[in-house]
Write a protein that holds these residues in place. Structure first.
Motif, short mmCIF file in Angstrom:
data_model
loop_
_atom_site.label_atom_id
_atom_site.label_comp_id
_atom_site.label_asym_id
_atom_site.label_seq_id
_atom_site.Cartn_x
_atom_site.Cartn_y
_atom_site.Cartn_z
N THR A 32 -74.30 -62.82 3.74
CA THR A 32 -74.39 -62.40 5.14
C THR A 32 -75.19 -63.45 5.91
O THR A 32 -75.92 -64.24 5.31
CB THR A 32 -75.10 -61.04 5.27
OG1 THR A 32 -76.42 -61.14 4.72
CG2 THR A 32 -74.31 -59.95 4.55
N PRO A 33 -75.07 -63.48 7.24
CA PRO A 33 -75.85 -64.44 8.03
C PRO A 33 -77.34 -64.32 7.76
O PRO A 33 -77.87 -63.22 7.57
CB PRO A 33 -75.50 -64.07 9.47
CG PRO A 33 -74.14 -63.48 9.39
CD PRO A 33 -74.13 -62.71 8.09
N LEU A 34 -78.03 -65.46 7.74
CA LEU A 34 -79.44 -65.51 7.39
C LEU A 34 -80.32 -65.42 8.64
O LEU A 34 -79.98 -65.98 9.69
CB LEU A 34 -79.74 -66.82 6.67
CG LEU A 34 -78.95 -67.08 5.39
CD1 LEU A 34 -79.13 -68.52 4.94
CD2 LEU A 34 -79.40 -66.12 4.30
N PRO A 35 -81.46 -64.75 8.56
CA PRO A 35 -82.40 -64.74 9.69
C PRO A 35 -82.87 -66.16 10.00
O PRO A 35 -83.32 -66.87 9.10
CB PRO A 35 -83.55 -63.86 9.20
CG PRO A 35 -82.97 -63.04 8.09
CD PRO A 35 -81.95 -63.92 7.44
N ALA A 36 -82.75 -66.57 11.24
CA ALA A 36 -83.09 -67.94 11.62
C ALA A 36 -84.55 -68.26 11.32
O ALA A 36 -84.88 -69.35 10.86
CB ALA A 36 -82.79 -68.16 13.10
N LYS A 67 -80.16 -66.13 16.42
CA LYS A 67 -81.17 -65.37 15.68
C LYS A 67 -80.79 -65.23 14.21
O LYS A 67 -81.65 -65.06 13.35
CB LYS A 67 -81.35 -63.99 16.31
CG LYS A 67 -81.96 -64.03 17.70
CD LYS A 67 -82.16 -62.63 18.26
CE LYS A 67 -82.80 -62.68 19.64
NZ LYS A 67 -83.00 -61.32 20.20
N ARG A 68 -79.48 -65.29 13.95
CA ARG A 68 -78.98 -65.26 12.58
C ARG A 68 -78.06 -66.45 12.38
O ARG A 68 -77.32 -66.83 13.28
CB ARG A 68 -78.27 -63.94 12.27
CG ARG A 68 -79.17 -62.72 12.47
CD ARG A 68 -78.54 -61.46 11.93
NE ARG A 68 -78.53 -61.42 10.47
CZ ARG A 68 -79.57 -61.03 9.73
NH1 ARG A 68 -80.70 -60.66 10.29
NH2 ARG A 68 -79.48 -61.01 8.41
N GLY A 119 -75.12 -68.48 10.30
CA GLY A 119 -73.98 -68.39 9.41
C GLY A 119 -73.09 -69.60 9.58
O GLY A 119 -73.46 -70.58 10.24
N THR A 165 -72.65 -72.07 12.81
CA THR A 165 -73.88 -72.29 13.56
C THR A 165 -74.23 -73.77 13.50
O THR A 165 -73.95 -74.45 12.51
CB THR A 165 -75.04 -71.46 12.95
OG1 THR A 165 -74.67 -70.08 12.95
CG2 THR A 165 -76.32 -71.63 13.76
#
Length: 240
Positions: free
Chosen positions: A177-181, A215-216, A218, A221
């Protein structure tokens, strides 16, 4: 050359633009090698080299600037508040003087290219802005005029910028899943911390077209970063 086609002309502009340097920045020591640049252009079949003097671009009474007020405030704009005002002003001048059908800017300065696309549309310039891929040294360091300021020790540690991009790509590829920035930024910053000659300015994640901060993080980005190696500030970026 590909953009110009068989009947078009390729024009290279060479100009160290004083208005995009801050008061305490490296305008005075920025590399200037016009003879070498001219020889390179000649060898590549460039038709025209436009290398105006400072006085030709900025007269004594010059007082007009072009300001992009949204995209230019982020990243490089936050670290170098007057930088993009100088960039957008000189590009506007060069577009007016050269009147190109297309203009090529390097992907190494990704934010700059996006800002220039914005002013080109906003000011109705009949110019197609093309972003060319970043050219890298054998070890991944993005080619830049400032690289020649690096000492041997600084040059050895300068690969940390590309190492961060590669590490970010690996992290995104392996994530389900997308990672927290904020979390990914802290992990990547540790790469710089391991290099005693390096100092981190910023690592940012954003949408490649709008520059909207992410903010996330993936796939798709974009990442940009700036790092000091001694007194030399280097930037790089890449799509994740």
């Amino acid at each position: 050359r590909k953009l110009a086609g068989p009947k078009g002309a390729v024009v290279v502009t060479i100009f160290v633009n004083k208005t995009q340097f801050g008061v305490s920045e490296d305008f005075g020591r920025y590399p200037r090698a016009l003879k070498r640049d001219m020889a390179l252009c000649r060898g590549l079949g460039v038709d025209i080299v436009f290398a105006p003097s400072d006085e030709a671009i900025y007269t004594v009474r010059h007082s007009t600037f072009v300001v992009e007020s949204r995209l230019a405030k982020l990243m490089e704009g936050a670290s170098r508040p007057t930088h993009f005002r100088g960039v957008t002003t000189v590009v506007t001048k060069l577009f007016n003087l050269v009147q190109p059908h297309a203009a090529v800017f390097g992907a190494k300065d990704w934010q700059q290219a996006v800002v220039i696309r914005q002013i080109t549309g906003d000011l109705n310039f009949p110019v197609r802005v093309v972003i060319a891929p970043t050219i890298r040294e054998h070890d991944g360091l993005a080619m830049s005029s400032r690289n020649e300021h690096l000492s041997p020790a600084e040059r050895a540690q300068s690969t940390v910028l590309y190492e961060i991009i590669r590490a970010a790509r690996t992290a995104v590829k392996n994530a389900t899943t997308p990672l927290p920035a904020s979390v990914l930024r802290r992990k990547l910053a540790r790469f710089v911390g391991k290099q005693h000659l390096a100092k981190l300015d910023y690592i940012e994640f954003f949408h490649p077209t709008t520059l909207e901060p992410a903010k996330r993080v993936g796939r798709g980005t974009h990442l940009a970063l700036a790092v000091f190696l001694g007194k030399t500030r280097l930037i790089d970026n890449g799509r994740l």
